[in-house]
Design a protein around this motif. Sequence first.
Motif, PDB file in Angstrom:
ATOM      1  N   VAL A 159       0.843  -1.205   0.000  1.00 52.62           N
ATOM      2  CA  VAL A 159       0.000   0.000   0.000  1.00 52.62           C
ATOM      3  C   VAL A 159       0.875   1.251   0.000  1.00 52.62           C
ATOM      4  O   VAL A 159       2.016   1.233   0.455  1.00 52.62           O
ATOM      5  CB  VAL A 159      -0.934   0.038   1.235  1.00 52.62           C
ATOM      6  CG1 VAL A 159      -1.958  -1.070   1.169  1.00 52.62           C
ATOM      7  CG2 VAL A 159      -0.138  -0.041   2.525  1.00 52.62           C
ATOM      8  N   ILE A 160       0.315   2.347  -0.506  1.00 54.06           N
ATOM      9  CA  ILE A 160       1.020   3.627  -0.562  1.00 54.06           C
ATOM     10  C   ILE A 160       0.360   4.592   0.419  1.00 54.06           C
ATOM     11  O   ILE A 160      -0.845   4.815   0.375  1.00 54.06           O
ATOM     12  CB  ILE A 160       0.983   4.200  -1.989  1.00 54.06           C
ATOM     13  CG1 ILE A 160       1.751   3.258  -2.940  1.00 54.06           C
ATOM     14  CG2 ILE A 160       1.584   5.601  -2.028  1.00 54.06           C
ATOM     15  CD1 ILE A 160       1.682   3.644  -4.406  1.00 54.06           C
ATOM     16  N   SER A 161       1.181   5.177   1.282  1.00 54.20           N
ATOM     17  CA  SER A 161       0.655   6.075   2.309  1.00 54.20           C
ATOM     18  C   SER A 161       0.520   7.512   1.799  1.00 54.20           C
ATOM     19  O   SER A 161       0.929   7.839   0.683  1.00 54.20           O
ATOM     20  CB  SER A 161       1.583   6.080   3.525  1.00 54.20           C
ATOM     21  OG  SER A 161       2.722   6.880   3.253  1.00 54.20           O
ATOM     22  N   GLY A 168      11.332  -0.392  -2.774  1.00 53.06           N
ATOM     23  CA  GLY A 168      12.721   0.041  -2.794  1.00 53.06           C
ATOM     24  C   GLY A 168      12.966   1.287  -3.626  1.00 53.06           C
ATOM     25  O   GLY A 168      14.005   1.926  -3.484  1.00 53.06           O
ATOM     26  N   THR A 169      12.045   1.619  -4.498  1.00 48.86           N
ATOM     27  CA  THR A 169      12.235   2.780  -5.375  1.00 48.86           C
ATOM     28  C   THR A 169      11.697   4.070  -4.783  1.00 48.86           C
ATOM     29  O   THR A 169      11.999   5.149  -5.269  1.00 48.86           O
ATOM     30  CB  THR A 169      11.520   2.577  -6.724  1.00 48.86           C
ATOM     31  OG1 THR A 169      10.110   2.628  -6.522  1.00 48.86           O
ATOM     32  CG2 THR A 169      11.900   1.249  -7.347  1.00 48.86           C
ATOM     33  N   CYS A 170      10.908   3.993  -3.737  1.00 52.90           N
ATOM     34  CA  CYS A 170      10.248   5.193  -3.221  1.00 52.90           C
ATOM     35  C   CYS A 170      11.203   6.073  -2.405  1.00 52.90           C
ATOM     36  O   CYS A 170      11.744   5.629  -1.396  1.00 52.90           O
ATOM     37  CB  CYS A 170       9.043   4.803  -2.364  1.00 52.90           C
ATOM     38  SG  CYS A 170       8.148   6.261  -1.787  1.00 52.90           S
ATOM     39  N   PRO A 171      11.399   7.330  -2.823  1.00 57.66           N
ATOM     40  CA  PRO A 171      12.338   8.228  -2.143  1.00 57.66           C
ATOM     41  C   PRO A 171      11.873   8.696  -0.763  1.00 57.66           C
ATOM     42  O   PRO A 171      12.665   9.199   0.020  1.00 57.66           O
ATOM     43  CB  PRO A 171      12.449   9.419  -3.109  1.00 57.66           C
ATOM     44  CG  PRO A 171      11.140   9.434  -3.808  1.00 57.66           C
ATOM     45  CD  PRO A 171      10.772   7.977  -3.979  1.00 57.66           C
ATOM     46  N   VAL A 172      10.592   8.512  -0.468  1.00 56.96           N
ATOM     47  CA  VAL A 172      10.090   8.961   0.821  1.00 56.96           C
ATOM     48  C   VAL A 172       9.556   7.809   1.684  1.00 56.96           C
ATOM     49  O   VAL A 172       8.925   8.038   2.714  1.00 56.96           O
ATOM     50  CB  VAL A 172       8.985  10.033   0.642  1.00 56.96           C
ATOM     51  CG1 VAL A 172       9.570  11.298   0.002  1.00 56.96           C
ATOM     52  CG2 VAL A 172       7.819   9.508  -0.182  1.00 56.96           C
TER      53      VAL A 172
HETATM   54 FE1  SF4 Z   1       4.671   8.114  -4.414  1.00 52.67          FE
HETATM   55 FE2  SF4 Z   1       6.953   8.257  -5.817  1.00 52.67          FE
HETATM   56 FE3  SF4 Z   1       6.831   6.831  -3.587  1.00 52.67          FE
HETATM   57 FE4  SF4 Z   1       5.548   6.008  -5.777  1.00 52.67          FE
HETATM   58  S1  SF4 Z   1       7.792   6.178  -5.546  1.00 52.67           S
HETATM   59  S2  SF4 Z   1       4.756   6.015  -3.659  1.00 52.67           S
HETATM   60  S3  SF4 Z   1       4.870   7.958  -6.668  1.00 52.67           S
HETATM   61  S4  SF4 Z   1       6.604   9.068  -3.730  1.00 52.67           S
END
Ligand code: SF4
Length: 56
Positions: A4-6, A46-50
Motif C-alpha cells: 500500500v502507498i501512504s 525500494g524505489t520510493c524516495p520517501v
Molecule cells: Fe509516491 Fe513516488 Fe513513492 Fe511512488 S515512488 S509512492 S509515486 S513518492
Amino acid sequence: MAYVISDACISCGSCAGECPVGAIAEGDGKYEINADACIDCGSCAGTCPVGAISQG
Ligand code: SF4
Ligand code: SF4
C-alpha cells in the motif's frame, strides 16, 4: 496482503515503472496500488524516495 502507498507519497512516479504487473497508477493526490493486481513482489517499495510504500 498487497503493498500500500501512504499519504507520504509525493507523486514522483518512480514506483509505477517498477511494477511488473502494472498495478500502480496515479490516483487522487497520490499514487495508488491496485490490491487485486499486486503480486507482492516488493519491487516498488525500494524505489520510493520517501518510504511511502509498505506491505499492508
Ligand atoms: Fe509516491 Fe513516488 Fe513513492 Fe511512488 S515512488 S509512492 S509515486 S513518492
Ligand atoms: Fe507492483 Fe510488486 Fe509493488 Fe505489488 S509489490 S505494486 S506487484 S511492484
